[in-house]
Design an enzyme around this catalytic site. Structure first.
Site, PDB file in Angstrom:
ATOM      1  CB  THR A   1      -8.062   3.891  -1.467  1.00 42.72           C
ATOM      2  OG1 THR A   1      -7.924   2.537  -1.014  1.00 42.72           O
ATOM      3  CG2 THR A   1      -9.530   4.221  -1.630  1.00 42.72           C
ATOM      4  N   PRO A   2      -8.057   5.779  -4.377  1.00 51.17           N
ATOM      5  CG  PRO A   2      -8.860   5.647  -6.564  1.00 51.17           C
ATOM      6  CD  PRO A   2      -8.678   4.827  -5.320  1.00 51.17           C
TER       7      PRO A   2
ATOM      8  CD  GLU B   1      -7.141  -7.717   5.501  1.00 62.07           C
ATOM      9  OE1 GLU B   1      -6.151  -7.095   5.929  1.00 62.07           O
ATOM     10  OE2 GLU B   1      -8.108  -7.160   4.960  1.00 62.07           O
TER      11      GLU B   1
ATOM     12  CG  ASP C   1      -0.329  -5.274   4.305  1.00 63.65           C
ATOM     13  OD1 ASP C   1      -0.845  -4.514   3.471  1.00 63.65           O
ATOM     14  OD2 ASP C   1      -0.985  -5.804   5.213  1.00 63.65           O
ATOM     15  CG  ASP C   2       0.338  -1.291   5.255  1.00 64.54           C
ATOM     16  OD1 ASP C   2       0.016  -0.339   4.533  1.00 64.54           O
ATOM     17  OD2 ASP C   2      -0.396  -2.281   5.466  1.00 64.54           O
TER      18      ASP C   2
ATOM     19  CG  HIS D   1      -1.873  -1.135   1.275  1.00 62.26           C
ATOM     20  ND1 HIS D   1      -3.129  -1.059   0.718  1.00 62.26           N
ATOM     21  CD2 HIS D   1      -1.765  -2.392   1.791  1.00 62.26           C
ATOM     22  CE1 HIS D   1      -3.767  -2.205   0.902  1.00 62.26           C
ATOM     23  NE2 HIS D   1      -2.955  -3.038   1.543  1.00 62.26           N
TER      24      HIS D   1
END
Length: 478
Positions: free
Chosen positions: A232-233, A337, A417-418, A145
């Site tokens: 995500t926009p 998740e 992921d992050d 992300h």
């Protein structure tokens, strides 16, 4: 192939047991029943990897080379057999050292200095070599992300610039909000970190452009050859930034980065639908992905807080993702998740979206697992994230990577992921599977290589990556 190991008498000078006779058994039950590792001379089988006498090859203070020569001198191996078993012997030796140090750390045994000191030195050197290998290994990152990949240092730099321009900014320094070294964010504390802080800090063209560039630099410096970022926009009313402008800024940052002649990493973009979105909002995200497909948007994702239910059930997104597929976009989904949103009914609905990849894959029943294996779906596994966020029970060695790796039914993809939150690079994820699941360097290469087919970047890019990986393997004589 079976090889007789050293006897207890040969081992005794090098280890003092805290519990009498427990060295031959895995637990007290086995000791009472007289089963488990047999007394007297132990044995080792290359395939089952069963070792006795506390892995006596190390306790006898012999290097793998010396141990092999000893076998040869005793007539147990000829020269050809010694050459053929040397790689396994070396791996056995290293596994033994690591295991003994773990036992000493848990106070299960006490190693004499003749063993402990060389073992620590050896493991330190071998760990450094493993880390260098994993960093140099060409890697593919498919579940990262954008906002979650921004380091604390980068956020701090953005904050300082904002503070100079806006002294009254109502945000604390990120070094206070996200202290260095803190990685224990669970699902309850993780998502608010973004909504209440990171999105408020990176909310204009300048900050999005700067943070995107830094994220790209960090991934390439870590040896990533191909990157699919996802985001995500978002629109930011306080700065007047629209969703279209946000996506364009990210794409422009990627394009500008790739113009640098020294850059070899290929970066493409996925746009994410939040599972809490309405049908219309989700459809708008897909329309944006289609609109910018010619500029490097190659897929769409379903993400969002799995503890918060969406406005309606997930069936409202079936048509949305069908439109994405019809327009040539790849589909990946955050999958199982949290137990709260992982009923068989919901997961079957998600599978009906016909994803090419699914991420996390934690809370799955046997029936869902069978269906995933049947479809041979590529699995995006984020080990450090799952452990630190307490999304699984246990630690690294308990991660479901082990089960999927053993079964060999689905392509496995190691992902961060992050990395900005959990502080584990993709190179470190490879180190983790080598440490905790015993993957050899060749298997690490194979793990990276099998990540090529599931990318959304097209056949030409797959061919480039295959050539790169094969050339790297040959150059490193794996």
């Amino acid at each position: 192939m079976e090889c007789t190991c050293l006897s207890r008498k040969e081992v005794k000078p090098f280890v003092s047991q805290k519990k009498e006779r427990m060295d031959y058994y895995d637990n007290k039950e086995q000791q009472r029943e007289g089963v488990g590792r047999r007394k007297g001379d132990g044995w080792m089988n290359w395939e089952s990897w069963e070792f006795s006498s506390w892995r006596d090859a190390i306790l006898s203070c012999l290097t793998p080379s010396a141990y092999g020569k000893r076998w040869k001198a005793e007539g147990r191996l000829d020269e050809e057999e010694l050459r053929s078993c040397r790689p396994r012997l070396k791996q056995f030796w290293l596994e033994t050292v690591e295991h003994l140090l773990d036992l000493q750390a848990m106070s299960s045994i006490h190693l004499c200095s003749a063993v402990a000191q060389p073992a620590v030195v050896v493991m330190s050197v071998k760990m450094e070599e493993l880390e260098v290998f994993c960093k140099q290994l060409p890697k593919i990152e498919l579940h990262a992300h954008l906002s979650g990949s921004i380091t604390r240092e980068c956020l701090h730099e953005i904050y300082k610039k904002r503070k100079e321009a806006e002294p009254s900014i109502g945000l604390e320094d990120p070094m206070i909000v996200i202290p260095p070294g803190k990685v224990d964010y669970d699902l309850e504390t993780f998502f608010p970190l973004f909504s209440k802080y990171i999105y408020q800090l990176c909310n204009d063209v300048q900050s999005v452009r700067y943070s995107t560039k830094r994220v790209l630099q960090d991934f390439e410096a870590d040896g990533v050859a191909y990157l699919e970022l996802r985001t995500t926009p978002r629109e930011f009313k306080e700065t007047g930034m629209s969703k279209e402008q946000y996506v364009e800024t990210v794409l422009e940052s990627i394009e500008q980065y790739e113009k640098d002649a020294s850059t070899s990493m290929k970066t493409l973009l996925l746009l994410s639908v939040d599972r809490r979105d309405s049908f219309q909002k989700a459809l708008g995200c897909i329309d944006l992905a289609i609109r910018y497909k010619h500029r490097g948007v190659v897929g769409v994702d379903l993400c969002g807080d799995p503890l918060r239910l969406q406005k309606g059930d997930v069936t409202i997104f079936r048509e949305v993702f069908a439109k994405a597929r019809e327009n040539g976009l790849g589909v990946t989904l955050h999958f199982a998740e949290a137990a709260k949103t992982s009923s068989d009914e919901e997961l079957l609905v998600l599978l009906s979206f016909k994803p090419g990849r699914i991420g996390h894959v934690i809370h799955v029943s046997d029936a869902i697992r069978t269906e995933i294996s049947k479809r041979k779906l590529a699995l995006e596994l984020c080990i450090s994230c799952n452990v630190h966020a307490k999304m699984i029970t246990g630690s690294f060695q308990d991660h479901h990577f082990r089960d999927w790796w053993v079964e060999k039914q689905c392509p496995l993809i190691l992902c961060t992921d992050d990395v900005g939150v959990f502080c584990s690079t993709i190179s470190n994820e490879y180190v983790i599977v080598a440490q905790h699941f015993g993957l050899t360097r060749l298997q690490l290469w194979e793990l990276s290589f099998q990540t090529i087919d599931p990318i959304f970047g097209g056949e030409e890019e797959k061919m480039r990556l295959r050539n790169l990986m094969v050339s790297w393997r040959e150059g490193n004589k794996l």
